[in-house]
Scaffold this motif. Sequence first.
Motif, PDB file in Angstrom:
ATOM      1  N   MET A   1      38.752  38.175  50.563  1.00  0.00           N
ATOM      2  CA  MET A   1      39.879  37.235  50.479  1.00  0.00           C
ATOM      3  C   MET A   1      41.137  37.872  51.027  1.00  0.00           C
ATOM      4  O   MET A   1      41.434  39.028  50.701  1.00  0.00           O
TER       5      MET A   1
ATOM      6  N   GLY B   1      42.236  49.443  48.093  1.00  0.00           N
ATOM      7  CA  GLY B   1      42.872  48.587  47.089  1.00  0.00           C
ATOM      8  C   GLY B   1      42.457  48.963  45.681  1.00  0.00           C
ATOM      9  O   GLY B   1      43.297  49.077  44.766  1.00  0.00           O
ATOM     10  N   THR B   2      41.178  49.148  45.478  1.00  0.00           N
ATOM     11  CA  THR B   2      40.697  49.458  44.126  1.00  0.00           C
ATOM     12  C   THR B   2      41.077  50.890  43.737  1.00  0.00           C
ATOM     13  O   THR B   2      41.362  51.159  42.568  1.00  0.00           O
TER      14      THR B   2
ATOM     15  N   PHE C   1      40.543  39.906  41.583  1.00  0.00           N
ATOM     16  CA  PHE C   1      39.760  40.409  40.443  1.00  0.00           C
ATOM     17  C   PHE C   1      39.667  39.335  39.363  1.00  0.00           C
ATOM     18  O   PHE C   1      40.668  38.706  39.009  1.00  0.00           O
TER      19      PHE C   1
ATOM     20  N   ALA D   1      31.893  41.175  35.514  1.00  0.00           N
ATOM     21  CA  ALA D   1      33.305  40.989  35.130  1.00  0.00           C
ATOM     22  C   ALA D   1      33.618  39.588  34.594  1.00  0.00           C
ATOM     23  O   ALA D   1      34.351  39.467  33.613  1.00  0.00           O
TER      24      ALA D   1
ATOM     25  N   LEU E   1      31.298  33.469  43.274  1.00  0.00           N
ATOM     26  CA  LEU E   1      31.184  34.239  44.522  1.00  0.00           C
ATOM     27  C   LEU E   1      32.327  35.229  44.669  1.00  0.00           C
ATOM     28  O   LEU E   1      33.466  34.946  44.283  1.00  0.00           O
ATOM     29  N   GLU E   2      32.007  36.378  45.270  1.00  0.00           N
ATOM     30  CA  GLU E   2      33.032  37.401  45.523  1.00  0.00           C
ATOM     31  C   GLU E   2      33.146  37.613  47.025  1.00  0.00           C
ATOM     32  O   GLU E   2      32.737  38.632  47.563  1.00  0.00           O
TER      33      GLU E   2
ATOM     34  N   MET F   1      36.190  51.153  45.001  1.00  0.00           N
ATOM     35  CA  MET F   1      35.466  51.187  46.277  1.00  0.00           C
ATOM     36  C   MET F   1      36.330  51.717  47.413  1.00  0.00           C
ATOM     37  O   MET F   1      36.093  52.770  47.964  1.00  0.00           O
TER      38      MET F   1
ATOM     39  N   PHE G   1      40.627  34.093  38.551  1.00  0.00           N
ATOM     40  CA  PHE G   1      40.949  35.436  39.022  1.00  0.00           C
ATOM     41  C   PHE G   1      42.427  35.567  39.352  1.00  0.00           C
ATOM     42  O   PHE G   1      43.159  34.575  39.444  1.00  0.00           O
TER      43      PHE G   1
ATOM     44  N   VAL H   1      29.140  45.011  39.047  1.00  0.00           N
ATOM     45  CA  VAL H   1      30.471  44.574  38.604  1.00  0.00           C
ATOM     46  C   VAL H   1      30.567  43.045  38.583  1.00  0.00           C
ATOM     47  O   VAL H   1      31.576  42.488  38.138  1.00  0.00           O
TER      48      VAL H   1
HETATM   49  C1  LIG Z   1      37.081  35.896  43.081  1.00  0.00           C
HETATM   50  C2  LIG Z   1      36.759  37.371  43.133  1.00  0.00           C
HETATM   51  C3  LIG Z   1      36.699  38.078  41.960  1.00  0.00           C
HETATM   52  C4  LIG Z   1      36.421  39.443  42.002  1.00  0.00           C
HETATM   53  N1  LIG Z   1      36.379  40.114  40.829  1.00  0.00           N
HETATM   54  C5  LIG Z   1      36.166  41.430  40.829  1.00  0.00           C
HETATM   55  C6  LIG Z   1      36.200  42.157  39.597  1.00  0.00           C
HETATM   56  O1  LIG Z   1      36.416  41.603  38.529  1.00  0.00           O
HETATM   57  N2  LIG Z   1      35.989  43.494  39.665  1.00  0.00           N
HETATM   58  C7  LIG Z   1      35.748  44.156  40.864  1.00  0.00           C
HETATM   59  O2  LIG Z   1      35.590  45.370  40.869  1.00  0.00           O
HETATM   60  N3  LIG Z   1      35.706  43.480  42.018  1.00  0.00           N
HETATM   61  C8  LIG Z   1      35.923  42.140  42.034  1.00  0.00           C
HETATM   62  N4  LIG Z   1      35.930  41.460  43.221  1.00  0.00           N
HETATM   63  C9  LIG Z   1      35.695  42.221  44.458  1.00  0.00           C
HETATM   64  C10 LIG Z   1      36.961  42.986  44.819  1.00  0.00           C
HETATM   65  O3  LIG Z   1      37.974  42.066  45.160  1.00  0.00           O
HETATM   66  C11 LIG Z   1      36.686  43.915  46.001  1.00  0.00           C
HETATM   67  O4  LIG Z   1      35.792  44.912  45.594  1.00  0.00           O
HETATM   68  C12 LIG Z   1      37.964  44.576  46.456  1.00  0.00           C
HETATM   69  O5  LIG Z   1      38.747  43.616  47.122  1.00  0.00           O
HETATM   70  C13 LIG Z   1      37.688  45.744  47.378  1.00  0.00           C
HETATM   71  O6  LIG Z   1      38.939  46.238  47.772  1.00  0.00           O
HETATM   72  P1  LIG Z   1      39.105  47.737  48.316  1.00  0.00           P
HETATM   73  O7  LIG Z   1      40.422  47.818  48.968  1.00  0.00           O
HETATM   74  O8  LIG Z   1      38.815  48.707  47.232  1.00  0.00           O
HETATM   75  O9  LIG Z   1      37.946  47.853  49.318  1.00  0.00           O
HETATM   76  P2  LIG Z   1      38.047  47.691  50.891  1.00  0.00           P
HETATM   77  O10 LIG Z   1      38.620  48.928  51.498  1.00  0.00           O
HETATM   78  O11 LIG Z   1      38.700  46.387  51.205  1.00  0.00           O
HETATM   79  O12 LIG Z   1      36.508  47.629  51.166  1.00  0.00           O
HETATM   80  C14 LIG Z   1      35.648  48.718  50.790  1.00  0.00           C
HETATM   81  C15 LIG Z   1      34.250  48.258  51.033  1.00  0.00           C
HETATM   82  O13 LIG Z   1      33.935  47.173  50.147  1.00  0.00           O
HETATM   83  C16 LIG Z   1      33.573  46.029  50.882  1.00  0.00           C
HETATM   84  N5  LIG Z   1      34.129  44.887  50.170  1.00  0.00           N
HETATM   85  C17 LIG Z   1      35.434  44.537  50.073  1.00  0.00           C
HETATM   86  N6  LIG Z   1      35.569  43.430  49.354  1.00  0.00           N
HETATM   87  C18 LIG Z   1      34.333  43.063  48.974  1.00  0.00           C
HETATM   88  C19 LIG Z   1      33.812  41.984  48.231  1.00  0.00           C
HETATM   89  N7  LIG Z   1      34.596  41.038  47.738  1.00  0.00           N
HETATM   90  N8  LIG Z   1      32.484  41.942  48.059  1.00  0.00           N
HETATM   91  C20 LIG Z   1      31.666  42.882  48.581  1.00  0.00           C
HETATM   92  N9  LIG Z   1      32.098  43.906  49.301  1.00  0.00           N
HETATM   93  C21 LIG Z   1      33.413  43.994  49.502  1.00  0.00           C
HETATM   94  C22 LIG Z   1      34.163  46.197  52.251  1.00  0.00           C
HETATM   95  O14 LIG Z   1      33.453  45.473  53.236  1.00  0.00           O
HETATM   96  C23 LIG Z   1      34.030  47.720  52.441  1.00  0.00           C
HETATM   97  O15 LIG Z   1      32.728  48.047  52.815  1.00  0.00           O
HETATM   98  C24 LIG Z   1      36.189  40.098  43.237  1.00  0.00           C
HETATM   99  C25 LIG Z   1      36.251  39.374  44.416  1.00  0.00           C
HETATM  100  C26 LIG Z   1      36.535  38.018  44.363  1.00  0.00           C
HETATM  101  C27 LIG Z   1      36.613  37.234  45.612  1.00  0.00           C
END
Ligand SMILES: Cc1cc2nc3c(=O)[nH]c(=O)nc-3n(C[C@H](O)[C@H](O)[C@H](O)COP(=O)(O)OP(=O)(O)OC[C@H]3O[C@@H](n4cnc5c(N)ncnc54)[C@H](O)[C@@H]3O)c2cc1C
Length: 295
Positions: free
Chosen positions: A238, A81-82, A61, A124, A234-235, A78, A44, A121
């Motif tokens: 981080m 960040g996204t 990601f 991915a 695992l996601e 979500m 990632f 998702v």
């Molecule tokens: C190794 C790794 C690979 C990933 N690959 C992908 C990918 O390919 N595509 C993708 O869409 N996402 C992926 N994710 C998850 C992605 O990183 C999170 O969805 C993202 O950080 C959310 O950021 P945000 O600022 O949009 O949301 P935030 O504002 O930070 O959070 C919005 C909501 O999402 C929840 N949330 C945040 N992060 C996660 C998470 N990791 N798992 C579950 N709920 C979460 C929060 O608790 C909150 O409720 C990955 C995560 C990891 C650790």
Amino acid sequence: MPAPPPDARSFLGEVVSVVPCGDDGVILALKPELDLPPVRASRFFMLKPEERLAPLIPRPFSIYRERDGALEFLIKVMGRGTKALSRCQPGETVRMVGPLGNGWPTLDGDGPPWVMLAGGVGSAPFFLAIEQALAGMDDAAPVPKDRLTYLFGAATRGLLYDVDGFRELGVTVHTATDDGSDGFRGNVVQLVKKLWDAGDVPRECRILACGPDPMLEAVEDLTREHGLEAWLSLETLMGCGVGICNGCPVETRPDGPMGDWPNAKCCVEGPVFKTDAITLHGRETHEPAKGRSGN
Ligand SMILES: Cc1cc2nc3c(=O)[nH]c(=O)nc-3n(C[C@H](O)[C@H](O)[C@H](O)COP(=O)(O)OP(=O)(O)OC[C@H]3O[C@@H](n4cnc5c(N)ncnc54)[C@H](O)[C@@H]3O)c2cc1C
Ligand code: FES
């Protein structure tokens, strides 16, 4: 202490395109400013738009696939960040740190067939995995298409991101949706049991899984119950992605190969873990290791 991978770097990627995908996703294509060797599936990158102040912390990601010199990321939109990444315009730059983490094991064609379970998702890290398995990973021979099965589950049809792209790879694809709008009505764990019972998927198989925690907990239980080799990507949340902030603990199994230490760091020791090494159910039976102060 586990360290970030030696090939990880911080660099800029230019936004080539942001294409909507499914009900709430995008595929973000980034052209890196430097030449990168091919990246192993399920590694990632930490991503953050370079010119925007918020959010301050980059988000992790998986690499979705590589096309025409660009790295593509499938992003479920979500939170902040996204949303920021999904609103990038072509020509803007994104700060990329990576490749990070370990990636899937070598997918070979010698042992039992591979069954991949994706939830939402969690799909991915599988597109590139299938491409790399079909091409031959590391020194392994290419895996024949009939030894790769991809089970893709989601709440509803619109969250089966890019499912036609997976079908075009030529491997067997089965879908499951909670509302029955596409494929089997139910989840991927129920689907794999049904396929086992029908003889459509061999019971002796190796499992790769990525998706929400409740799904991965069910996969952990299923594969332990049936004595199957299984790897989970695992996601976790981080903060840094490089082993500094302790924001991504994963509980290890006391009887597993990492058992001495109660937590592994998902970012540098994962995100892929074998189910004999970790547990998603919480670790109640751990006896603290003598002479260690914890993680
Ligand atoms: C190794 C790794 C690979 C990933 N690959 C992908 C990918 O390919 N595509 C993708 O869409 N996402 C992926 N994710 C998850 C992605 O990183 C999170 O969805 C993202 O950080 C959310 O950021 P945000 O600022 O949009 O949301 P935030 O504002 O930070 O959070 C919005 C909501 O999402 C929840 N949330 C945040 N992060 C996660 C998470 N990791 N798992 C579950 N709920 C979460 C929060 O608790 C909150 O409720 C990955 C995560 C990891 C650790
Ligand atoms: S995300 Fe910071 S230590 Fe893993």
